[in-house]
Motif scaffolding. Sequence first.
Motif, PDB file in Angstrom:
ATOM      1  N   ILE A 125      15.066   1.183 -15.984  1.00  0.00           N
ATOM      2  CA  ILE A 125      16.472   1.049 -15.601  1.00  0.00           C
ATOM      3  C   ILE A 125      16.599   0.765 -14.096  1.00  0.00           C
ATOM      4  CG2 ILE A 125      18.648   2.309 -15.398  1.00  0.00           C
ATOM      5  CD1 ILE A 125      17.740   3.790 -18.023  1.00  0.00           C
ATOM      6  N   LEU A 126      15.838   1.482 -13.276  1.00  0.00           N
ATOM      7  CA  LEU A 126      15.882   1.239 -11.835  1.00  0.00           C
ATOM      8  C   LEU A 126      15.368  -0.155 -11.511  1.00  0.00           C
ATOM      9  CD1 LEU A 126      14.660   4.699 -10.502  1.00  0.00           C
ATOM     10  CD2 LEU A 126      16.928   3.699 -10.153  1.00  0.00           C
ATOM     11  N   ASN A 127      14.332  -0.587 -12.213  1.00  0.00           N
ATOM     12  CA  ASN A 127      13.791  -1.926 -12.003  1.00  0.00           C
ATOM     13  C   ASN A 127      14.825  -3.001 -12.343  1.00  0.00           C
ATOM     14  OD1 ASN A 127      11.340  -3.828 -11.690  1.00  0.00           O
ATOM     15  ND2 ASN A 127      12.048  -4.319 -13.753  1.00  0.00           N
ATOM     16  N   SER A 128      15.618  -2.752 -13.393  1.00  0.00           N
ATOM     17  CA  SER A 128      16.648  -3.716 -13.789  1.00  0.00           C
ATOM     18  C   SER A 128      17.748  -3.841 -12.737  1.00  0.00           C
ATOM     19  CB  SER A 128      17.262  -3.315 -15.138  1.00  0.00           C
ATOM     20  OG  SER A 128      18.103  -2.183 -15.004  1.00  0.00           O
ATOM     21  N   LYS A 129      17.845  -2.823 -11.865  1.00  0.00           N
ATOM     22  CA  LYS A 129      18.821  -2.851 -10.766  1.00  0.00           C
ATOM     23  C   LYS A 129      18.179  -3.329  -9.463  1.00  0.00           C
ATOM     24  CE  LYS A 129      21.685   0.859 -12.671  1.00  0.00           C
ATOM     25  NZ  LYS A 129      22.394   2.142 -12.412  1.00  0.00           N
ATOM     26  N   ASN A 130      16.958  -3.876  -9.602  1.00  0.00           N
ATOM     27  CA  ASN A 130      16.231  -4.483  -8.477  1.00  0.00           C
ATOM     28  C   ASN A 130      15.722  -3.484  -7.447  1.00  0.00           C
ATOM     29  OD1 ASN A 130      16.531  -7.193  -9.426  1.00  0.00           O
ATOM     30  ND2 ASN A 130      18.641  -7.188  -8.676  1.00  0.00           N
ATOM     31  N   TYR A 131      15.524  -2.234  -7.865  1.00  0.00           N
ATOM     32  CA  TYR A 131      14.855  -1.284  -6.983  1.00  0.00           C
ATOM     33  C   TYR A 131      13.345  -1.446  -7.154  1.00  0.00           C
ATOM     34  CZ  TYR A 131      19.296   1.080  -6.139  1.00  0.00           C
ATOM     35  OH  TYR A 131      20.588   1.363  -5.757  1.00  0.00           O
ATOM     36  N   PRO A 132      12.590  -1.446  -6.055  1.00  0.00           N
ATOM     37  CA  PRO A 132      11.126  -1.568  -6.149  1.00  0.00           C
ATOM     38  C   PRO A 132      10.520  -0.305  -6.768  1.00  0.00           C
ATOM     39  CG  PRO A 132      11.792  -1.185  -3.880  1.00  0.00           C
ATOM     40  CD  PRO A 132      13.048  -1.366  -4.658  1.00  0.00           C
ATOM     41  N   VAL A 133       9.858  -0.467  -7.883  1.00  0.00           N
ATOM     42  CA  VAL A 133       9.357   0.676  -8.659  1.00  0.00           C
ATOM     43  C   VAL A 133       7.863   0.538  -8.933  1.00  0.00           C
ATOM     44  CG1 VAL A 133       9.478   1.819 -10.903  1.00  0.00           C
ATOM     45  CG2 VAL A 133      11.582   1.102  -9.768  1.00  0.00           C
ATOM     46  N   ASN A 134       7.144   1.635  -8.775  1.00  0.00           N
ATOM     47  CA  ASN A 134       5.748   1.739  -9.224  1.00  0.00           C
ATOM     48  C   ASN A 134       5.656   2.892 -10.216  1.00  0.00           C
ATOM     49  OD1 ASN A 134       4.539  -0.255  -7.437  1.00  0.00           O
ATOM     50  ND2 ASN A 134       4.911   1.209  -5.787  1.00  0.00           N
ATOM     51  N   ILE A 135       4.934   2.685 -11.299  1.00  0.00           N
ATOM     52  CA  ILE A 135       4.704   3.760 -12.264  1.00  0.00           C
ATOM     53  C   ILE A 135       3.265   4.236 -12.145  1.00  0.00           C
ATOM     54  CG2 ILE A 135       4.588   4.381 -14.713  1.00  0.00           C
ATOM     55  CD1 ILE A 135       6.769   2.363 -15.264  1.00  0.00           C
ATOM     56  N   ILE A 181       1.973  -0.721 -13.073  1.00  0.00           N
ATOM     57  CA  ILE A 181       1.561   0.545 -13.674  1.00  0.00           C
ATOM     58  C   ILE A 181       0.092   0.790 -13.357  1.00  0.00           C
ATOM     59  CG2 ILE A 181       1.314   1.892 -15.799  1.00  0.00           C
ATOM     60  CD1 ILE A 181       3.493   0.184 -17.053  1.00  0.00           C
ATOM     61  N   SER A 182      -0.203   1.965 -12.848  1.00  0.00           N
ATOM     62  CA  SER A 182      -1.584   2.326 -12.545  1.00  0.00           C
ATOM     63  C   SER A 182      -1.777   3.799 -12.867  1.00  0.00           C
ATOM     64  CB  SER A 182      -1.892   2.066 -11.067  1.00  0.00           C
ATOM     65  OG  SER A 182      -3.245   2.364 -10.760  1.00  0.00           O
ATOM     66  N   ASN A 183      -3.024   4.209 -13.001  1.00  0.00           N
ATOM     67  CA  ASN A 183      -3.276   5.623 -13.242  1.00  0.00           C
ATOM     68  C   ASN A 183      -2.996   6.420 -11.974  1.00  0.00           C
ATOM     69  OD1 ASN A 183      -5.002   8.235 -13.575  1.00  0.00           O
ATOM     70  ND2 ASN A 183      -5.012   7.297 -15.594  1.00  0.00           N
ATOM     71  N   ALA A 184      -2.452   7.603 -12.155  1.00  0.00           N
ATOM     72  CA  ALA A 184      -2.026   8.422 -11.019  1.00  0.00           C
ATOM     73  C   ALA A 184      -3.169   8.797 -10.085  1.00  0.00           C
ATOM     74  CB  ALA A 184      -1.331   9.685 -11.524  1.00  0.00           C
ATOM     75  N   GLU A 185      -4.390   8.760 -10.575  1.00  0.00           N
ATOM     76  CA  GLU A 185      -5.513   9.098  -9.711  1.00  0.00           C
ATOM     77  C   GLU A 185      -5.678   8.072  -8.581  1.00  0.00           C
ATOM     78  OE1 GLU A 185      -8.974   9.234 -12.131  1.00  0.00           O
ATOM     79  OE2 GLU A 185      -8.860   7.132 -12.746  1.00  0.00           O
ATOM     80  N   ASN A 186      -5.051   6.903  -8.740  1.00  0.00           N
ATOM     81  CA  ASN A 186      -5.142   5.853  -7.725  1.00  0.00           C
ATOM     82  C   ASN A 186      -4.014   5.922  -6.689  1.00  0.00           C
ATOM     83  OD1 ASN A 186      -7.405   4.614  -9.021  1.00  0.00           O
ATOM     84  ND2 ASN A 186      -6.001   3.719 -10.518  1.00  0.00           N
ATOM     85  N   PHE A 187      -3.106   6.868  -6.843  1.00  0.00           N
ATOM     86  CA  PHE A 187      -1.976   6.997  -5.921  1.00  0.00           C
ATOM     87  C   PHE A 187      -2.459   7.408  -4.536  1.00  0.00           C
ATOM     88  CE2 PHE A 187       1.342   9.803  -4.035  1.00  0.00           C
ATOM     89  CZ  PHE A 187       2.345   8.852  -3.871  1.00  0.00           C
ATOM     90  N   LEU A 188      -1.959   6.702  -3.521  1.00  0.00           N
ATOM     91  CA  LEU A 188      -2.313   7.004  -2.141  1.00  0.00           C
ATOM     92  C   LEU A 188      -1.122   7.654  -1.449  1.00  0.00           C
ATOM     93  CD1 LEU A 188      -4.199   3.708  -1.165  1.00  0.00           C
ATOM     94  CD2 LEU A 188      -5.179   5.897  -1.912  1.00  0.00           C
ATOM     95  N   VAL A 189      -1.369   8.793  -0.857  1.00  0.00           N
ATOM     96  CA  VAL A 189      -0.305   9.534  -0.179  1.00  0.00           C
ATOM     97  C   VAL A 189       0.034   8.868   1.142  1.00  0.00           C
ATOM     98  CG1 VAL A 189       0.336  11.744   0.835  1.00  0.00           C
ATOM     99  CG2 VAL A 189      -1.032  11.682  -1.249  1.00  0.00           C
ATOM    100  N   ASP A 190       1.330   8.757   1.415  1.00  0.00           N
ATOM    101  CA  ASP A 190       1.809   8.187   2.671  1.00  0.00           C
ATOM    102  C   ASP A 190       3.066   8.951   3.089  1.00  0.00           C
ATOM    103  OD1 ASP A 190       2.037   6.582   4.864  1.00  0.00           O
ATOM    104  OD2 ASP A 190       2.150   4.694   3.770  1.00  0.00           O
ATOM    105  N   SER A 191       3.609   8.609   4.217  1.00  0.00           N
ATOM    106  CA  SER A 191       4.829   9.270   4.682  1.00  0.00           C
ATOM    107  C   SER A 191       6.059   8.636   4.036  1.00  0.00           C
ATOM    108  CB  SER A 191       4.936   9.177   6.203  1.00  0.00           C
ATOM    109  OG  SER A 191       4.963   7.818   6.615  1.00  0.00           O
TER     110      SER A 191
END
Length: 202
Positions: free
Chosen positions: A74-84, A111-121
């Motif tokens: 739904i957020l993607n359909s409103k043109n918000y940049p989304v990563n799953i 879409i990527s596995n959560a183990e690949n998530f990189l923490v940032d500010s």
Amino acid sequence: MILLNKKTAKDIDKYLIEDIGYTIDLLVEQAGCAVANSVEKFLLSSNNYLKYREINIFAGKGNNGLDAFACARILNSKNYPVNIWEVNDNDNKMEEVSLQKKLCTVSGIHISNAENFLVDSNQLIIDGIFGVSFNPDRRLSDYYTAVFAKINKSSMLGGYIFSIDIPSGIDPDTGNIFDFSIRANRTVTFIFPKTGIISYPG
């Protein structure tokens, strides 16, 4: 105030589906819309969209994950940049989760596995990992505790965390928390608040 424990929340879902005639897809769509609307309202308030440039959605393999995937679409359909970020340490998932994932993939969402998530500010995160089905007696694998640690670290670096229905890792009945429990800034809950988010320390 009316509060729902784990059993009552599940009984209500069962009643809506078996007696009223709701489908799982309809309930998921309504939940996804509720979360997406709350997130959008936050982003448009005080120009938060300038601080949080993208939305990182963590989707589990159960009902909470269903809501997360729907919210992302739904957020993607409103043109918000989304990563799953799919939170799943094996290939077991609900059939409905596979369908929601496919719909998101067709929509072009990364879409990527959560183990690949990189923490940032300054990361905006939606926690859709565990809902009221969380079992506090279950020992979480190192995979899950590592993902939870990343989300909480992001919060400490200026991130903002939305949780779907109840922050993941909080006992839905008692409010007991654990070292790995998600420290949400805001929770979008459904029907009525869950006992665990009103009871201290949850």
